[in-house]
Design an enzyme around this catalytic site. Structure first.
Site, PDB file in Angstrom:
ATOM      1  N   ARG A  15     -14.500  13.548   7.511  1.00  0.00           N
ATOM      2  CA  ARG A  15     -13.191  14.153   7.831  1.00  0.00           C
ATOM      3  C   ARG A  15     -12.804  15.156   6.748  1.00  0.00           C
ATOM      4  O   ARG A  15     -12.244  16.222   7.024  1.00  0.00           O
ATOM      5  CB  ARG A  15     -12.110  13.066   7.926  1.00  0.00           C
ATOM      6  CG  ARG A  15     -12.171  12.274   9.217  1.00  0.00           C
ATOM      7  CD  ARG A  15     -11.272  11.062   9.144  1.00  0.00           C
ATOM      8  NE  ARG A  15      -9.892  11.399   8.889  1.00  0.00           N
ATOM      9  CZ  ARG A  15      -8.999  10.565   8.341  1.00  0.00           C
ATOM     10  NH1 ARG A  15      -9.345   9.347   8.003  1.00  0.00           N
ATOM     11  NH2 ARG A  15      -7.766  10.949   8.162  1.00  0.00           N
ATOM     12  N   HIS A  29       0.838  -1.200   0.000  1.00  0.00           N
ATOM     13  CA  HIS A  29       0.000   0.000   0.000  1.00  0.00           C
ATOM     14  C   HIS A  29       0.871   1.248   0.000  1.00  0.00           C
ATOM     15  O   HIS A  29       1.820   1.353   0.776  1.00  0.00           O
ATOM     16  CB  HIS A  29      -0.896   0.013   1.247  1.00  0.00           C
ATOM     17  CG  HIS A  29      -1.746   1.236   1.327  1.00  0.00           C
ATOM     18  ND1 HIS A  29      -2.918   1.362   0.625  1.00  0.00           N
ATOM     19  CD2 HIS A  29      -1.570   2.419   1.974  1.00  0.00           C
ATOM     20  CE1 HIS A  29      -3.440   2.555   0.862  1.00  0.00           C
ATOM     21  NE2 HIS A  29      -2.635   3.209   1.669  1.00  0.00           N
ATOM     22  N   LYS A  34      -8.721  -0.895   6.097  1.00  0.00           N
ATOM     23  CA  LYS A  34      -8.948  -1.422   4.738  1.00  0.00           C
ATOM     24  C   LYS A  34      -7.933  -2.508   4.407  1.00  0.00           C
ATOM     25  O   LYS A  34      -8.265  -3.517   3.798  1.00  0.00           O
ATOM     26  CB  LYS A  34      -8.884  -0.272   3.732  1.00  0.00           C
ATOM     27  CG  LYS A  34     -10.109   0.655   3.850  1.00  0.00           C
ATOM     28  CD  LYS A  34     -10.016   1.875   2.974  1.00  0.00           C
ATOM     29  CE  LYS A  34      -9.011   2.844   3.491  1.00  0.00           C
ATOM     30  NZ  LYS A  34      -9.223   4.246   3.275  1.00  0.00           N
TER      31      LYS A  34
HETATM   32  N1  URA Z   1      -5.836   7.403   2.922  1.00  0.00           N
HETATM   33  C1  URA Z   1      -6.780   6.742   3.633  1.00  0.00           C
HETATM   34  O1  URA Z   1      -7.256   5.682   3.217  1.00  0.00           O
HETATM   35  N2  URA Z   1      -7.196   7.269   4.793  1.00  0.00           N
HETATM   36  C2  URA Z   1      -6.703   8.412   5.293  1.00  0.00           C
HETATM   37  O2  URA Z   1      -7.110   8.828   6.357  1.00  0.00           O
HETATM   38  C3  URA Z   1      -5.731   9.096   4.550  1.00  0.00           C
HETATM   39  C4  URA Z   1      -5.310   8.564   3.364  1.00  0.00           C
END
Ligand code: URA
Length: 433
Positions: free
Chosen positions: A168, A82, A187
């Site tokens: 957010r 990631h 995730k």
């Molecule tokens: N990418 C994400 O998946 N979440 C975040 O809070 C910031 C970047």
């Protein structure tokens, strides 16, 4: 339990209990908690932070808010990679096939691009026919057959995070270490690979501008991964300069192909080899130096490129475009950007370069925007290069020549010149295991 009390606890600096966190996360997912209360709690978290325990409970609660992939049908340990997001970051398209070519089982689920950063799925969809949506059964079959898949995130992965992230975004609470770490890792854990390699970026084009902040974020995410029983490591990499020379979907696929064919060496190749080596090291336990050697060999002997074609073909893509990249449709218009003065390029505001690319049509300002795969930028001169007035620094590509009007000033604004060459931080800054 009342949401009012949970907000008050966090506002007053208390540690939230596991049941408070689960109550909040469940309420977010099923819509029983109104947005104004979620936003209030997010701001209290932003201001007061979270303990390691809270971060872990929050990550697990968000992971469990939706679907968790079952990868038990895949033979061998699975590995995921990631990136926290950058400009010109096409490493996934390079790293995944190299890793698969040396025996890793890679399950790569990626997002789409938004704002100044691009998304791997958008890039891959430049290849005619490429399918980024697979059923769970197809995914397992594909990884067993060719060693890897590169697909989009399913909507059912961590829905609580999606709800919270959207809030957010509009409540100035994105830049919070506990919220970022738990969001990303919820995730990753739902995607369920056995090993997770995190490419945590710092610099002007990254979420974390400062390497120290990126280091704290990486450490937190590695801690979460390990607590969840995953082999996890992080590589901190420099995003103070776009990665490689291409920014924009088709242009980045073409650049990735060149690296996979062994025709292009340099920072993009170096970083790709390093990331692949760490993935293979996590998955196989072989010494890192051996994994590095195997990764380089896979590029040299053509197996990495062959593997890329196998993956693309298995996902419906037309591999003739990879054998002959001149087949890709190109943008109708081009515009050279020239140096304004004599001197060294001292700094490239990489975020602005991503913005310029978005203005050319290569990215999305809002989720609903359509992207133009052919649009983007080829950068000819980068930080540290000496230039003279009139020398071409970059070429911008668009299908509507009016777009240059907005994009060129943004690109120019990104470039700073100096009489002296200024030291840059290394491309690979630190490894956290
Ligand atoms: N990418 C994400 O998946 N979440 C975040 O809070 C910031 C970047």
């Amino acid at each position: 339990m009342r949401m009012y009390d949970i907000i008050a606890h966090k506002r007053d600096g208390w540690e939230l209990t596991q049941s408070e966190i689960e109550f909040f996360t469940e309420g977010c997912t099923n819509g029983t908690i109104p947005d104004y209360q979620t936003a209030a709690l997010l701001m209290a978290i932003y201001l007061n932070g979270m303990s390691d325990n809270e971060i872990l409970n929050f990550t697990f609660a968000m992971r469990d808010s939706g679907f968790t992939a079952d990868l038990s049908g895949i033979k061998g340990p699975t590995v995921d990679k990631h990136s926290t997001g950058g400009v010109g970051d096409k490493t996934t398209m390079i790293v995944v096939p190299i890793a698969a070519a040396i025996g890793c089982k890679v399950v790569k689920m990626s997002g789409r691009g938004l704002g100044h950063t691009g998304g791997t799925v958008d890039k891959l969809e430049s290849i005619p026919g490429f399918q980024s949506e697979l059923t769970h059964k197809e995914l397992v079959k594909l990884v067993n057959k060719v060693g890897a898949c590169m697909i989009g995130h399913s909507e059912d992965i961590a829905p609580a995070d999606k709800k919270i992230y959207d809030l957010r975004d509009v409540t100035a609470t994105v830049e919070s270490l506990p919220l970022i770490a738990s969001s990303i890792m919820s995730k990753k854990l739902a995607c369920a690979s056995d090993c997770i390699l995190l490419d945590v970026k710092f610099g002007s084009g990254a979420l974390m501008k400062d390497p120290g902040d990126a280091m704290s974020l990486a450490s937190e995410m590695v801690k979460i991964g390990k607590s969840a029983g995953k082999k996890t490591a992080a590589v901190l990499t420099n995003m103070d300069v776009p990665l490689g020379n291409a920014v924009g979907n088709t242009l980045e696929v073409i650049e990735a192909v060149k690296v996979l064919k062994g025709e292009s060496k340099g920072p993009l190749y170096d970083i790709s080899i390093e990331l692949t080596a760490h993935m293979a090291h996590l998955a196989s336990g072989l010494p890192l130096a051996e994994c590095r050697r195997l990764s380089e060999e896979a590029v040299e002997n053509g197996t990495a490129f062959k593997k890329f074609k196998q993956i693309v073909k298995a996902q419906g893509g037309n591999t003739a475009y990879l054998d002959d990249t001149s087949l890709f449709e190109r943008a109708r218009y081009r515009c050279d950007v020239r140096a304004k003065q004599i001197g060294y390029i001292a700094f490239m505001d990489t975020h602005l370069i991503g913005d310029a690319s978005m203005k050319l049509g290569a990215g999305r300002e809002v989720k609903e925007d359509e992207i133009d795969h052919a649009a983007g930028i080829i950068i000819h001169k980068k930080t540290g290069d000496y230039v003279e007035p009139g020398q071409i620094i970059a070429t911008l590509y668009a299908n509507d020549d009016h777009y240059f009007h907005d994009a060129v000033p943004v690109f120019n604004q990104a470039i700073r010149y100096s009489d002296m060459n200024i030291d840059q931080l290394p491309l690979i800054y630190h490894i956290i295991k």
